[in-house]
Design a protein around this motif. Structure first.
Motif, PDB file in Angstrom:
ATOM      1  N   ASP A 212      -5.895 -17.405   6.601  1.00 15.60           N
ATOM      2  CA  ASP A 212      -6.787 -16.240   6.599  1.00 15.60           C
ATOM      3  C   ASP A 212      -5.990 -14.997   6.227  1.00 15.60           C
ATOM      4  OD1 ASP A 212      -9.556 -16.982   7.692  1.00 15.60           O
ATOM      5  OD2 ASP A 212      -8.204 -17.996   9.079  1.00 15.60           O
ATOM      6  N   ALA A 213      -6.546 -14.225   5.297  1.00 12.46           N
ATOM      7  CA  ALA A 213      -5.845 -13.026   4.826  1.00 12.46           C
ATOM      8  C   ALA A 213      -6.860 -11.962   4.420  1.00 12.46           C
ATOM      9  CB  ALA A 213      -4.946 -13.377   3.633  1.00 12.46           C
ATOM     10  N   LEU A 214      -6.335 -10.780   4.122  1.00  8.50           N
ATOM     11  CA  LEU A 214      -7.139  -9.695   3.558  1.00  8.50           C
ATOM     12  C   LEU A 214      -6.838  -9.623   2.069  1.00  8.50           C
ATOM     13  CD1 LEU A 214      -9.008  -7.205   3.924  1.00  8.50           C
ATOM     14  CD2 LEU A 214      -6.930  -5.848   4.253  1.00  8.50           C
ATOM     15  N   TYR A 215      -7.909  -9.545   1.253  1.00  8.78           N
ATOM     16  CA  TYR A 215      -7.774  -9.519  -0.201  1.00  8.78           C
ATOM     17  C   TYR A 215      -8.387  -8.232  -0.746  1.00  8.78           C
ATOM     18  CZ  TYR A 215      -7.503 -14.443   1.101  1.00  8.78           C
ATOM     19  OH  TYR A 215      -7.177 -15.619   1.724  1.00  8.78           O
ATOM     20  N   THR A 216      -7.772  -7.712  -1.804  1.00  6.17           N
ATOM     21  CA  THR A 216      -8.282  -6.507  -2.453  1.00  6.17           C
ATOM     22  C   THR A 216      -7.840  -6.517  -3.916  1.00  6.17           C
ATOM     23  OG1 THR A 216      -8.491  -4.101  -2.177  1.00  6.17           O
ATOM     24  CG2 THR A 216      -6.283  -5.009  -1.999  1.00  6.17           C
ATOM     25  N   PRO A 217      -8.531  -5.814  -4.800  1.00  2.00           N
ATOM     26  CA  PRO A 217      -8.068  -5.730  -6.189  1.00  2.00           C
ATOM     27  C   PRO A 217      -6.701  -5.043  -6.268  1.00  2.00           C
ATOM     28  CG  PRO A 217     -10.358  -5.075  -6.034  1.00  2.00           C
ATOM     29  CD  PRO A 217      -9.859  -5.192  -4.623  1.00  2.00           C
ATOM     30  N   LYS A 218      -5.890  -5.464  -7.216  1.00  2.00           N
ATOM     31  CA  LYS A 218      -4.536  -4.934  -7.384  1.00  2.00           C
ATOM     32  C   LYS A 218      -4.547  -3.405  -7.513  1.00  2.00           C
ATOM     33  CE  LYS A 218      -0.064  -5.601  -8.685  1.00  2.00           C
ATOM     34  NZ  LYS A 218       0.943  -6.490  -8.094  1.00  2.00           N
ATOM     35  N   GLU A 219      -5.501  -2.868  -8.271  1.00  2.00           N
ATOM     36  CA  GLU A 219      -5.559  -1.422  -8.468  1.00  2.00           C
ATOM     37  C   GLU A 219      -5.836  -0.688  -7.156  1.00  2.00           C
ATOM     38  OE1 GLU A 219      -8.000   1.909 -11.164  1.00  2.00           O
ATOM     39  OE2 GLU A 219      -8.424  -0.223 -11.388  1.00  2.00           O
ATOM     40  N   VAL A 220      -6.743  -1.229  -6.343  1.00  2.00           N
ATOM     41  CA  VAL A 220      -7.049  -0.620  -5.035  1.00  2.00           C
ATOM     42  C   VAL A 220      -5.806  -0.658  -4.157  1.00  2.00           C
ATOM     43  CG1 VAL A 220      -8.445  -0.826  -2.934  1.00  2.00           C
ATOM     44  CG2 VAL A 220      -9.496  -1.195  -5.175  1.00  2.00           C
ATOM     45  N   PHE A 221      -5.084  -1.770  -4.213  1.00  2.00           N
ATOM     46  CA  PHE A 221      -3.855  -1.901  -3.418  1.00  2.00           C
ATOM     47  C   PHE A 221      -2.817  -0.867  -3.837  1.00  2.00           C
ATOM     48  CE2 PHE A 221       0.361  -4.118  -2.987  1.00  2.00           C
ATOM     49  CZ  PHE A 221       0.474  -3.933  -1.619  1.00  2.00           C
ATOM     50  N   MET A 222      -2.592  -0.720  -5.138  1.00  2.00           N
ATOM     51  CA  MET A 222      -1.575   0.208  -5.630  1.00  2.00           C
ATOM     52  C   MET A 222      -1.922   1.658  -5.287  1.00  2.00           C
ATOM     53  SD  MET A 222       0.658  -1.821  -6.788  1.00  2.00           S
ATOM     54  CE  MET A 222       1.790  -0.647  -7.543  1.00  2.00           C
ATOM     55  N   GLU A 223      -3.219   1.991  -5.357  1.00  2.10           N
ATOM     56  CA  GLU A 223      -3.654   3.363  -5.069  1.00  2.10           C
ATOM     57  C   GLU A 223      -3.617   3.687  -3.575  1.00  2.10           C
ATOM     58  OE1 GLU A 223      -7.535   3.738  -6.718  1.00  2.10           O
ATOM     59  OE2 GLU A 223      -6.835   3.883  -8.805  1.00  2.10           O
ATOM     60  N   ASN A 224      -3.667   2.640  -2.735  1.00  3.15           N
ATOM     61  CA  ASN A 224      -3.768   2.863  -1.285  1.00  3.15           C
ATOM     62  C   ASN A 224      -2.729   2.079  -0.496  1.00  3.15           C
ATOM     63  OD1 ASN A 224      -6.589   4.363  -1.100  1.00  3.15           O
ATOM     64  ND2 ASN A 224      -6.873   2.639  -2.511  1.00  3.15           N
ATOM     65  N   ARG A 225      -1.594   1.838  -1.119  1.00  2.04           N
ATOM     66  CA  ARG A 225      -0.579   1.000  -0.473  1.00  2.04           C
ATOM     67  C   ARG A 225      -0.183   1.529   0.910  1.00  2.04           C
ATOM     68  NH1 ARG A 225       3.516  -2.729  -2.510  1.00  2.04           N
ATOM     69  NH2 ARG A 225       4.949  -3.096  -0.789  1.00  2.04           N
ATOM     70  N   GLU A 226       0.031   2.825   1.024  1.00  3.34           N
ATOM     71  CA  GLU A 226       0.444   3.404   2.306  1.00  3.34           C
ATOM     72  C   GLU A 226      -0.614   3.156   3.383  1.00  3.34           C
ATOM     73  OE1 GLU A 226       1.699   7.714   4.285  1.00  3.34           O
ATOM     74  OE2 GLU A 226       1.539   7.520   2.105  1.00  3.34           O
ATOM     75  N   THR A 227      -1.886   3.290   3.007  1.00  2.00           N
ATOM     76  CA  THR A 227      -2.972   3.050   3.965  1.00  2.00           C
ATOM     77  C   THR A 227      -2.991   1.598   4.413  1.00  2.00           C
ATOM     78  OG1 THR A 227      -4.312   4.796   2.963  1.00  2.00           O
ATOM     79  CG2 THR A 227      -5.469   3.192   4.323  1.00  2.00           C
ATOM     80  N   PHE A 228      -2.786   0.667   3.480  1.00  2.00           N
ATOM     81  CA  PHE A 228      -2.770  -0.745   3.847  1.00  2.00           C
ATOM     82  C   PHE A 228      -1.545  -1.088   4.706  1.00  2.00           C
ATOM     83  CE2 PHE A 228      -5.617  -1.286   0.032  1.00  2.00           C
ATOM     84  CZ  PHE A 228      -6.705  -1.748   0.744  1.00  2.00           C
ATOM     85  N   GLU A 229      -0.445  -0.407   4.461  1.00  2.00           N
ATOM     86  CA  GLU A 229       0.731  -0.595   5.320  1.00  2.00           C
ATOM     87  C   GLU A 229       0.429  -0.135   6.740  1.00  2.00           C
ATOM     88  OE1 GLU A 229       3.730   1.569   3.214  1.00  2.00           O
ATOM     89  OE2 GLU A 229       4.319  -0.149   1.972  1.00  2.00           O
ATOM     90  N   GLN A 230      -0.313   0.971   6.859  1.00  2.00           N
ATOM     91  CA  GLN A 230      -0.724   1.454   8.178  1.00  2.00           C
ATOM     92  C   GLN A 230      -1.677   0.460   8.841  1.00  2.00           C
ATOM     93  OE1 GLN A 230      -2.204   5.260   6.651  1.00  2.00           O
ATOM     94  NE2 GLN A 230      -0.711   6.336   7.917  1.00  2.00           N
TER      95      GLN A 230
END
Length: 298
Positions: A212-230
């Motif tokens: 089980d994992a969280l998935y997102t488009p690569k572009e969304v990840f790159m634009e919000n990497r800090e938020t996903f790290e949080q």
């Protein structure tokens, strides 16, 4: 001062105010969809605690994995929590989708239940009813089970329902028909009360690995990497609270988990291996064996 001068000054200040408000306006929230699986409960815990508001993330919960996929496909969400099955199905249409945060591995949390023993199923000439969420990891669990137990030549009647509807139907209807149910915690506890027994699970008798994992488009990840790290940090924080005081944690997530008792919740935790820390070489090897990408995992 000439009226024109006042107008120019007023216009200047209006422009400054508009520019400032545009610069300070909060970005739209990152929207994530997840189903009512105990393995995603850290998301619900963080949501209820208000932690997700602080990082501008919204989580919507649905009943089933299939509903999660349908909801994500509406295009109104930035991320989806699911197994590798949902990832692979969505990746066929959205090739930029990537796994970014691991939740857990099913260590007994996905199972095959039945009103028959495996030998009885092997020897029956009757059609076997199979209850499952067909467009989900349930189907891969079913295929793994019948391959391992030489049941490929049997006649199966597939009954496609979400887990809550399966439980509701089977606790109100008595059946003598050979029946297989592909399910997962916590729904197995209610099914066990009505005579169904676990005959295989991801703990020992099934070869399949369920992640089980969280998935997102690569572009969304790159634009919000800090938020996903949080977000990853908040998931670990939630799991720390779970370890320290499971009863208090349960009280927070209970409304999201389809009326699971505390006893069943505690039992279900034994069937989940949390993967919020550094992954072992063995786990990465298992992920590679099912072509599960690890490059962008936080």
């Amino acid at each position: 001062m000439h009226k024109t001068g006042y107008k120019l000054i007023a216009l200047f200040f209006l422009i400054v105010v508009l520019l400032y408000s545009c610069g300070t306006q909060q970005k739209p929230p990152i929207k994530i969809v997840a189903n009512s699986w105990i393995g995603y409960s850290p998301l619900f815990y963080a949501k209820d605690k208000g932690w997700l508001d602080e990082i501008n993330i919204e989580v919507s919960n649905v009943v089933s994995l299939g509903e999660s996929m349908m909801t994500y496909r509406t295009g109104h969400f930035h991320g989806i929590a699911g197994t590798q099955y949902e990832y692979q199905k969505l990746h066929e249409q959205h090739s930029d989708l990537i796994p970014i945060i691991m939740f857990n591995r099913s260590n007994g949390g996905d199972m095959v239940m039945s009103n028959q023993s495996i030998s009885d199923l092997q020897n029956t000439s009757d059609t076997i009813d199979v209850f499952l969420e067909i467009d989900s990891i349930n189907y891969l669990v079913f295929k793994d089970f019948i391959n391992a137990n030489q049941l490929n030549d049997k006649n199966f009647n597939f009954i496609n329902k979400d887990q809550l509807r399966i439980v509701t139907q089977l606790k109100t209807e008595q059946t003598n028909q050979p029946t297989i149910i592909i399910t997962y915690v916590p729904y197995n506890f209610e099914l066990a009360k009505h005579g169904f027994k676990t005959i295989a699970s991801t703990k020992d008798t099934l070869d399949i690995i369920v992640l089980d994992a969280l998935y997102t488009p690569k572009e969304v990840f790159m634009e919000n990497r800090e938020t996903f790290e949080q977000l990853k940090s908040l998931i670990s924080r939630a799991l720390k609270d779970l370890k320290q005081d499971p009863k208090a944690y349960y009280a927070v997530v209970k409304p999201y988990l389809e009326e699971v008792s505390y006893k069943d919740f505690k039992a279900a935790l034994n069937d989940i291996e949390w993967l919020n820390k550094t992954l072992s070489d063995e786990m990465i090897e298992k992920m590679n064996s099912i072509e599960f990408p690890t490059r962008d995992l936080l």
